[in-house]
Each structure stands twice: as C-alpha cells, then as structure tokens.
Design a protein around this motif. Structure first.
Motif, PDB file in Angstrom:
ATOM      1  N   MET A  86       0.828  -1.204   0.000  1.00 20.10           N
ATOM      2  CA  MET A  86       0.000   0.000   0.000  1.00 20.10           C
ATOM      3  C   MET A  86       0.862   1.254   0.000  1.00 20.10           C
ATOM      4  N   ASN A 115       1.304   4.461  -2.903  1.00 22.58           N
ATOM      5  CA  ASN A 115       0.921   5.827  -2.531  1.00 22.58           C
ATOM      6  C   ASN A 115       1.847   6.885  -3.135  1.00 22.58           C
ATOM      7  N   TRP A 167     -14.078   1.732  -5.627  1.00 18.94           N
ATOM      8  CA  TRP A 167     -13.233   2.751  -5.021  1.00 18.94           C
ATOM      9  C   TRP A 167     -12.688   3.697  -6.093  1.00 18.94           C
ATOM     10  N   LYS A 183      -9.982   5.650  -5.588  1.00 20.71           N
ATOM     11  CA  LYS A 183      -8.535   5.397  -5.497  1.00 20.71           C
ATOM     12  C   LYS A 183      -8.321   3.893  -5.343  1.00 20.71           C
ATOM     13  N   ARG A 193      -6.311   1.848  -6.377  1.00 18.45           N
ATOM     14  CA  ARG A 193      -4.964   1.298  -6.163  1.00 18.45           C
ATOM     15  C   ARG A 193      -4.763   0.813  -4.731  1.00 18.45           C
ATOM     16  N   PHE A 194      -5.428   1.474  -3.781  1.00 19.20           N
ATOM     17  CA  PHE A 194      -5.209   1.102  -2.375  1.00 19.20           C
ATOM     18  C   PHE A 194      -5.943  -0.178  -1.991  1.00 19.20           C
ATOM     19  N   ASN A 225      -9.384  12.575  -7.313  1.00 17.42           N
ATOM     20  CA  ASN A 225      -9.242  11.189  -6.852  1.00 17.42           C
ATOM     21  C   ASN A 225      -8.148  10.419  -7.588  1.00 17.42           C
ATOM     22  N   GLY A 262      -5.031  11.300  -7.139  1.00 17.08           N
ATOM     23  CA  GLY A 262      -3.831  11.536  -6.347  1.00 17.08           C
ATOM     24  C   GLY A 262      -3.656  10.546  -5.209  1.00 17.08           C
ATOM     25  N   PRO A 263      -2.573  10.692  -4.479  1.00 22.54           N
ATOM     26  CA  PRO A 263      -2.247   9.775  -3.381  1.00 22.54           C
ATOM     27  C   PRO A 263      -2.951  10.187  -2.087  1.00 22.54           C
ATOM     28  N   ALA A 264      -2.691   9.429  -1.057  1.00 20.90           N
ATOM     29  CA  ALA A 264      -3.153   9.795   0.282  1.00 20.90           C
ATOM     30  C   ALA A 264      -2.123  10.699   0.936  1.00 20.90           C
ATOM     31  N   THR A 275     -16.694   4.814   0.547  1.00 20.61           N
ATOM     32  CA  THR A 275     -16.883   5.566  -0.702  1.00 20.61           C
ATOM     33  C   THR A 275     -17.975   6.625  -0.560  1.00 20.61           C
ATOM     34  N   THR A 292     -11.900  11.162   0.951  1.00 16.64           N
ATOM     35  CA  THR A 292     -11.113  10.491  -0.088  1.00 16.64           C
ATOM     36  C   THR A 292     -10.482  11.471  -1.063  1.00 16.64           C
ATOM     37  N   MET A 326      -7.358   7.539   1.688  1.00 17.82           N
ATOM     38  CA  MET A 326      -7.323   6.478   0.670  1.00 17.82           C
ATOM     39  C   MET A 326      -8.739   6.155   0.205  1.00 17.82           C
TER      40      MET A 326
END
Lengths: 351, 351, 351, 351
Positions: C24, C28, C240, C242, C244-245, D12, D14-16, D63, D208, D213
């Motif tokens: 994870m 990120n 989701w 995002k 990817r997570f 959405n 982008g990263p966390a 979500t 989110t 995430m």
C-alpha cells in the motif's frame, strides 16, 4: 340431471358464486368516484368491522399473493425476517413476492409436520438467534396460515400462545387467511376470537377460493401498521381505478354470511370425502381433515387410474417404499355430495 | 328520460360495458384450469394476434400501473434508465411502480409541451449522456404514451422516428396504451402500423378506461423480451388464479371491435365538447383534442360555479396572471351528446 | 519478550501483514488513473490468473459481504433461489445482503452438520422442488463455503459432485472463500483444482481475515457471468475511486505466496490448539479441525473463567444437559505457538 | 528538482496524505475489537462532535456513493422522492445507487445553472406537486451538494432558505459534502453554521478526494434518523470488519485540522489557475471558482494540444457555434503552484 364435477385440484378452478356476481352487476351503474371512493368500498369496511367486532382498516386487493406480500411489507423492514411454517404459501408458492414487496426481508421456516407452528419451537428458535448486533436479520414478524396448507386449523389457544411469544419478542403477527372461512367453520369460534383477540395484527382475508372472482381483503386490527399501505398498494399496481368491482365482490361475499355458508359447504364435502376415503382399504388419510382439503395416501396404480378417468387433483408427495402417493383433494363451496360420492365410488370400483 | 351524467373527471369513474359484463357471465361456468390455463386466456391471445396482424405474447393484468411497470421491468436492468415524456403517467402517477418493479431503474424525462417526445431532442439527450463507464445509468428503453397525457396522439411517422433513434442507441421501445383505442380511432391507422411496424417492442393495451372492469393486456411484439414476464407477474401478485375473469373482460372488449367502437364514441364526445368550448368567449382549448380528453382554460369563477353545480373534472394548472385555470375534461364510451351539450349549456349560461 | 495475544475471537480482530502494508505504501505515489485504471489493479488480474492457471475476470472489493452478495447477484435473477448450507455466512451473518443485492432472491438451506452440503441431499431437494410453473422460486445457484463455518473443508471430490448436480439442474456454483487460503493449505490441492476444475463459476476470495486491511477479490472463472458486475459494483457503492489502495492490498497478499504462508500459519496454530484441547479431560473437539477454527465443548465454569481472564472467543452453542458450551476459537496468521500454549496452559490449570 | 504533475482530471487520481497514512500505520498493531468497536472509531466520533460543536452520530464508510446512498435511505421511504440539483452526483454519477439503497425512491431535479438549487423554485415545484393521494411519490428529502458539481458553494443563507422550505414541507435535508472541506475554506464559516445550524439533517463528509485512501463519514445531526443506519450499512456490505483502518484514515484526516489545510491548498491552486486562465485571451472561466474545480471554455484546438501533451482533465460540454469546449480542471491538496504555472505556461505558449 346431475352434473358430476371431477375437479378436486384446487378451490380456484371453480366459478364465482351467484351472489357475488349479483353484487358486481348492481355495482355496474353510473359514475362513482374511482380508486376506492365508492360506496361499495365503504360498505366493505363496515361489514368487516361488524364481522370482527372491532374497528379495522381494510384494503381490498385482487389476489392472495398481493394481500400477503403487501401485508408483510407493513410488518417488517427490508433487513428484517419473518418466521413461518415450512409449508407456508408465502414461502413456497408466491414466487418471492414477500421478498419483493418487503424489499428483501428473509423468510425463516419452522418445522410444522401438520402445517402448524409450535410456540415452544418458535421461542427456542428466537432465543437461539438473539445473538449479536447487525449481522443477523432481526425477526420482526411471524405468519400463520389459517387454515394451514395441510388442511388443519390453529385452535385459538395455539394462536394466542404463538402471539404471546411474538409479543415477548416484539414481533408482529400476520395471518394468511386464504381459507379463513373454512377455519372459522371448523373452529366454531368467532372471527374476533381467532384473530385480534388472539393477538393477530393483520389478516389476509381470502374470498377468491370461496366464491369471489378475484378479491381478498387485507384487514389491519393493529391500525397503526396500516400507515403506508395505501402507497405500497398503489406502487405495487394493486389499486384498482374502478375499485367498486373489487369491493362489490367482497360485499357480495360477506353480506348475509355467504362466506361462512360457502366455507361450511366446502368443509362438509371435504369431511364426507375424508371419511369415505378412511373407510376404504389401502387408503390412508394422512392429515386431520379440518377444512376443505383432504390429504390421502393412495396406491400409485389407483392414482394413475383416477388421473386417466379425468379426475383433477395434485400429487403432493411420494411415500417411501410402497407407501403410495399422497394426493391433495380440495373441495369448494360448489362441491356436492354427488361429486364426492362419485369419486368415492370410482375409487371403490378401481381398487 | 335523459340521464345527464356530469362526471368528466376521468374515464375510470364509469361502469363496464354490457358486452364485457356478458363475457364475464359466460365465463362463470364450471371448473376450468386456473392461472391462465383457461379458454378465455387462449382466446385473448388469438384476438390480439388477429388485431395486430402478427404473432405476439400476451399477458392479461388488472391495472394499467401493473401493465406498465411489469412491461418496463422486461426492458431495462435495475441499474438502467428509461426516457419518457415529462408528463408521462409512469413518471408522475404510478407512485414509483416502475422503479419498484424494475428494481430501481431511473426515469428521465424529455420536454414535451404537448405530451409528445421529439426524436431530435431524444437523440441529443442520448448523445450528451453517452460519456463514460459505469457511473451513469445506461438508457435502455424509451416509453411513449399513446394517446398522450395531454390528449394528443403520436402520428405513425413520429413513433417510427423515435424508434429509429432508439434502435440506433440499442434501446427498447414501450408504449403506454392506456388510451390506445382512442389513438387508433383518431389516427385511422392499423394497430400494427402504430406499434410493431413502427418499432414498438411492447404495448400496455388498456381496457379498463374504455369499457372493462379491471383489465389490461401486456402485448409483446418482441417476444424474446417476454422471457421472464410470467415469473415477474406472479412475483408482483398479478397472476389471477381464476384468470378467466380477467381474460373474459378482454375477449368481451376485443370481440367484434367493441374496443374501437367505444374509443370512437369517447373521441366523438370529446371533439364535440372541444369544439363547443372553443366557440365560447373567454374559453380557450389549450391542446389539440385528438383523443378523449379536452384541456381548456376557463376563468376561475366559472370553474368554481361548475364545481358547485356538481360537475366532476380536474383542475390541471393555473395560468399566470388572469389566464384562468386549465381544466381536464374527459369523455368516455358512455358520454352522450346530451351530456356534452348539458355541460356546454351550463357554461354558456354561467359565463 | 513474548507478547501473548489472548484474542481467539475472530481472524478479523488482528492487524494487517507488513507485506500488505508495504504494498500500500508503495502504491501511494503520484497520480494514477482512478476507478481501477491503475497498475495495481492490472497486476491483481495477472496474479489471479497465474494462481488459478486460467483466464479470469477479477473485481476487488473491500468486504466479504460485498464480495458474496455482488457475486450472487450475477448468478440468480430477483425471483430465483440459492441453495446453501444451513450455517452459511450468506444466510446467517450478512444482514440480508444477498437478498438486497439480488433484488429479493431466496436463500434455501440444506442440513449440513459439519458445514458441508451433501450432493445427494442437494439432488433430492431439487427433485422435490421441481414441480410447477411460476409459483416457486427457481433454484439458480448453489453456494459452498470453503473452508466452512464449522472449520471443515470440502474435498475436491465433494465440490465436483455438488457441481455435477448443479450442472444437471442448470445452476451456477458460487464459492465463499473468506478462508480460501486455509482450505488450500489443508487440502494440498491447487487453487484450480478446488475451483473451476471442480465446476465453480465464481469465487469470493478472501484476504481481510488473512492479512489484508479490507480487501477481497471476486473471481469469475465463468467470465460470461461477469457481464453486469462492474455496474452492480458501482451501484452498490463498492467501486473505489482510489482503487490502487484496494488492489495493492491484494498484490501484497498474493505476491510470493504470502496468502498461502499466512493460511498455513493460522492452520498450524489451530491444529496445535485442537490437538492440545483434545488431550485434555472434560474437553471435546466437536468438529474436525481442518482450517483455522477450533470448535470445542468446554464445561461452562471453565468458559466463564477464560472469559474472566480476558480471553476472547465466541460461545457458539449450549449442549443439552451438562454437555457444556461449544466455543469457537479462531487462530490467525499472527497467532503464535506461545499464544496457543498459553491458552492451553490456562485451561489445564483451571480445570 | 520540481516534479510537474499534469493530472487535473480529478481529485481522486492523487495519493493519500502522509498524515493519513501515518494514522493507518499506527492503527496496525495488535488485536482490537472488530466492526467498529475499536478506539479509532470512537475517536472519529469525538473529533466530529468537536468540529461540528454538537452531538452527532457518525458512520465511517469507504466511498462517497455509499455515504450518499446510505444517508438518503435513512431519509425517504421506498415510495418517496428526493429533490436535488440537475447536476447532482447522486443523480448523474452514482449508477442508480440512491434508487438501489432507498428501495426505489425517485430523484427529481431542479434547474441549477451554477449547481445550486433556488429556494423559490423549490417551493414552487413542491407546491405544484402537492396534488393528490397516493399516485405521486411524496417528496421527503432534498439533497444539496457542497461544494457543488460546478465548483460553486452554497452560502449559509441559501442553505438556510432551502432548509426553511424543506421544513415547511416536512422534508429532510441531506448535504453531499464530497468537497465539504473546500466549501468551508471558501465560505469562512464554521462547519456548524454550514450544516445543522442551517437545517442540515445529515452530511456525507468527504475525505477520499482530500487526502484519504478511501474514507467518508456519514454524520447525522438529526440523530433520530440514524436509527436503522447500522443495519443498512451492514446489509450494503459497507461495514468493515477491521474498521480501525477506515476510522484511522478519518482521525488522520481530521486531527489538527489537516482536512481544512488540504482544502485550502486545493482551493488556492484552483484560484491561481482560474485567475491565470481568465487573464488569457480566448479563454473564459464559465463558473465562479469557489472551491477546487475550474470550469473554463477553451478553443478546441487548444484542448486537443493539451491532451496530446499529456494533461489530464475532462471535456465537460461543447458550447454552441465556435464557443469552444468547456473543460473541468481539478486541483487537489497536492497540486503545487508549479503545477498550475506549468499548465498556464503551456496554454499561453500554445494559443
């Protein structure tokens, strides 16, 4: 001339009773308010209140499945559950209508060898389920069938005992009364005693099988529960614009006690058939005949001969070994002694 | 003696036609197979095939809402969408039945000032929506109302143009024909031309408003789409056990062209009323009268006087300023010239 | 220093495995396409295909309930039915999610004393139901739990036999693999052999209980059935942005066989616990320990003492008479021999 | 070295944020109670209460679609309706999730050229609908989007005016706050002022898009409405077993005001971009930039060149004639001045 009717398949293969037809014909005059604002619908309410000796909220609908499924949707939330007997019509013969109308509620069954649920088994089942948070579907209602799908009746004491368990567990009580008239005739108790006085919240009161064309009444004794019913009925497509023709069937059915007379006639025919069958060698009546349905075990060759002779009935189960076939034979308000005797005679000759 | 009927509220406040009643009475004899295995149901299929000059799959149901909602559930998936006109019955008057029966499909409306959708607007709307993956509800059907809720009719060419857009976008085509007979009478086209020959997949064919007690037929021209209908109808509580009484209404309605005669009578009465109103000072007919509904703008004091005199009709809209009240006046198969003339006379006197 | 963990309540009370967390963290970075257009999601597909030695269609979701309910919604129609074992998670612990996502399908249970359905009972049940037209909900799928809710595993032959019955009756086959890794470890068979080669159409492949934070994969072997899944997942709020997570958890879980190593660790701990318990007087292991759950009957005073000492576990059932309490003790990938031995020692001392 | 990020497609992609990740890592220790019985979930409740200066009931979900659809299911009955703006996410981008979770409620839209509903239009619309009995879906809730889908914000006075109309008509008020932080930053009002003090019953509080995430919080100010939420969340598959990992995202997001700092950063970047664009010839900013989204009309050749250069953004609409393409450019918490300036420079060079 005696017309012998050979159809013991169901109480829905027969015609409507002349008194019902007459009421419909009388309703077919002039303009009246649509969607239930007509005098026949008002009269249905009055009649039901009189018959049940209490104030009710009543909704006519055309089918038993609609009556049951809509009634249940008033009792449980979409994530709730309903407990019923294992042979219940709502569980086995309504194509998922209860799940559809409730928005997905779950039906759970109790063993019920003669069609009746047992209060102790209900209590034990509820106790076992009462475990944890949000993972289980909370049981929110029970549904009794009166008369049952095995042709038996719940005595008042049994209804009261089941309702007591229900109340203790905060469940609502529904009664599927597709054959309610037959049960009242057998029990000799008042409609009030068999329903609200014994804890029933809502009754699907059948008429179609007992003399109507297509009419049932959803009767709320617990009137708070009727709050959303009108909207759910419309959303289900079950609100008739010319509702007088639905309600007139019910007035014709209820006025002057026709419903009870018809129920008594059907029961008497079934009893005659049951006793006649029980007296025959090689035939066993496998459930007490307490309404208008007879369940009897017959040797398969006999069953085949009856079918070949044009008799209409259902094969219900096959007994293990040479035990034969359990058949269901249903009598209706228009089944005569001659009809019954002809069938018995045929069996006697064919054995 | 002339009985003047004052109810122009709806075509569902009236009685059933004697020929429909007669067919029901004839069906009320002896035992027949339940759940549609009866001769009347078979005859409905034959009649519909003859009338529409093609092989169809037909399902009788008791209400227009059931017919529409069940038909739509055969056309779209629960996550799909249906495009209809902004005054459509399915959008505004069925209490969410389409959403219920489809399992949650979305209804999207097009502007339709006279009740009719425009093919170019449909095309543009679909083009605008055709954007991305799984986030939008895919449009999977369109629904036309024939005659429309504004009392107008879709000419064949318009239906064909809408269907062409639909086909191009892989949409199914539903027609809400609660007043189909009135449209056929007005258009002078064959039932085939107005439906499957113009691209309609399924028709809700109304009878209740035009002479039946409670009967409609869902007619599938695209028979593949009928695959799940029988199960959905049962699950919706819309399968009658004594279906002969539903089907006999339809045979009575369709045999010998009664349906068209009734539609013609209602249309003629409406046209007489419309022309009479248009000739009056201070009254404006606001939509073309192409079926059995007249929409007219009346000064509010006049509306109040008519209401006080016991005339039944709906206030439909209030025009801005002093434009008056648009009322809906509906004629039915049993509306007579005397009924219309009495209303016109009353208005003439009261102005 | 040895940290003794006393929580045997569930395999979902524990943390995520470092390798999952690491994946994870690596995901990120920077901007990637949302809604599954990212490299981690693609990698999940590749890994699953490799592990199952076939081409699949895979959808990551965050919870087991979502995985099961969405998978089932791809197998049955709203009026259909699913047969499962009587202790199935989908029946008892998902709050009606299967009914919700399928639009009202019915769940029917088979007796399954050790958590496993019996092919002959399945065949007999289906034969008994195969009666008539539209009144019954047609069974359209079966659902197996692997490992079962009683901690047992279906051998490949049993899965194949159930699938054969399913195929013969035109039913789809779903496997709830919330503890799939534990089953694979116990059976020593390939993932392919336990699933599609034995007739499974779709698998809910669990990760959360075995090292992930919140991640499961719905794996379609019968890829035609995946047709509507993406839209149903979005409509269920389970797509989701995002993603990817979500997918990175699964790559971390699957890369290098972590999932099998974790499953093996949990199983080994459970076996050690089971064997230790079986050796104690007054304690009975009531189900074969074939995965990471141990079901043992303990005297109630002992249960009370363990609870008081801070041990976490569930009381599962109360045996009749003095038979004691059946408790469920669950081991996870991070349960150590020391954890198990400490519990066994505590029990030994307390008896 | 400056890394230029070219993705303005959505917040959405982008990263966390590191602080969110850090909170998750800290939560990844030892055994804690599952299904929300963990300290992080408790802490979320405390933080929300502090931030909104009132007692709330809070449910974390993964979500925005789940947050919205579940929240709406608490506000309307299956036969009810929800009024929202015509560009609302719940109407256009959630694949029918609101219809699914509510059991079929209807969404009705108001014209809203800048994404905001107008209280007078709402009042007029409700007045027009308030006609008759059970045929129409009763409006039971309104849903506002804050910030709106056109990048504008509802000032407190507008929310209060809409809520006043809602209250008068007995409707509940939902706010879709997927970009709530951006709205709070723009408005400079307290979270309390923008929500419950202005009449909002329930808020979908987004995280989110702004640093988490996969985490949102459904915040009930009207806590009575939360009654069934836990069960509906479970039934929807949205209850995480290891809920600490969902809640820790929210604590990381809310602790120390990170959510507001992130919102402010995204807004500042968007404002810089908006002002830069507005200064360019041939480019028009078509909506006020009040949050983190910029809507600008660009000549199509320029749009094509930007796409070819690898810039990520959405084409939103095509203006009539040569008006160009309206594109949506979204900034996030990690969008830097350099990112913005690079895009502006590219446009300046390419024009």
């Amino acid at each position: 001339m005696t017309v012998i009717r050979k159809n013991f398949g169901s109480d829905n293969v027969g015609p409507a009773h002349p008194q019902v037809v007459q009421a419909m014909l009388e309703a077919n005059r002039g303009a009246v308010a649509s969607y239930g604002g007509d005098p026949w619908t008002a009269r249905v309410g009055t009649l039901i209140d009189e018959i049940f000796q209490t104030e009710t909220t009543v909704f006519p609908v055309a089918t038993g499945t609609a009556a049951n499924a809509l009634a249940l949707s008033a009792l449980v939330r979409p994530f709730g559950a309903i407990v019923c007997d294992e042979v219940a019509h709502i569980m086995n013969d309504e194509a998922g209508a209860p799940e559809f109308f409730t928005g997905g509620a779950k039906l759970l069954t109790l063993p019920s060898p003669d069609g009746r649920m047992d209060p102790e088994v209900l209590q034990a089942t509820l106790a076992r389920r009462r475990i944890s948070g949000v993972h289980q579907s909370p049981v929110e209602a029970i549904s009794l069938t009166q008369a049952t799908e095995w042709g038996t009746c719940y005595p008042v004491s049994r209804i009261a005992a089941l309702s007591a368990v229900a109340r203790e567990n905060r469940l609502h009580v529904h009664m599927d009364g597709a054959r309610f008239a037959n049960a009242i005739d057998f029990l000799g108790a008042t409609p009030a005693a068999v329903t609200w006085q014994a804890g029933v919240d809502v009754l699907s009161l059948g008429a179609t099988k007992n003399g109507a064309m297509a009419a049932e009444a959803v009767v709320f004794f617990n009137r708070d529960l009727a709050r959303e019913f009108a909207q759910r009925r419309k959303r289900g497509g079950h609100l008739w614009s010319k509702q007088r023709f639905l309600s007139a069937q019910l007035t014709g059915y209820l006025e002057g006690g026709l419903w009870l007379q018809n129920g008594a006639r059907a029961n008497a025919a079934a009893l005659r058939l049951s006793q006649g069958l029980a007296a025959l060698p090689g035939v066993a009546v496998v459930q007490p005949t307490e309404a208008n349905e007879v369940f009897a075990a017959l040797p398969e060759p006999l069953v085949v001969r009856l079918e070949a002779a044009g008799y209409g009935f259902y094969r219900w189960a096959r007994l293990p070994g040479d035990g034969g076939i359990v058949v269901r034979l249903v009598c209706a308000f228009d089944t005569t002694e001659a009809d019954v005797d002809a069938l018995l005679g045929k069996i006697r000759r064919d054995e």
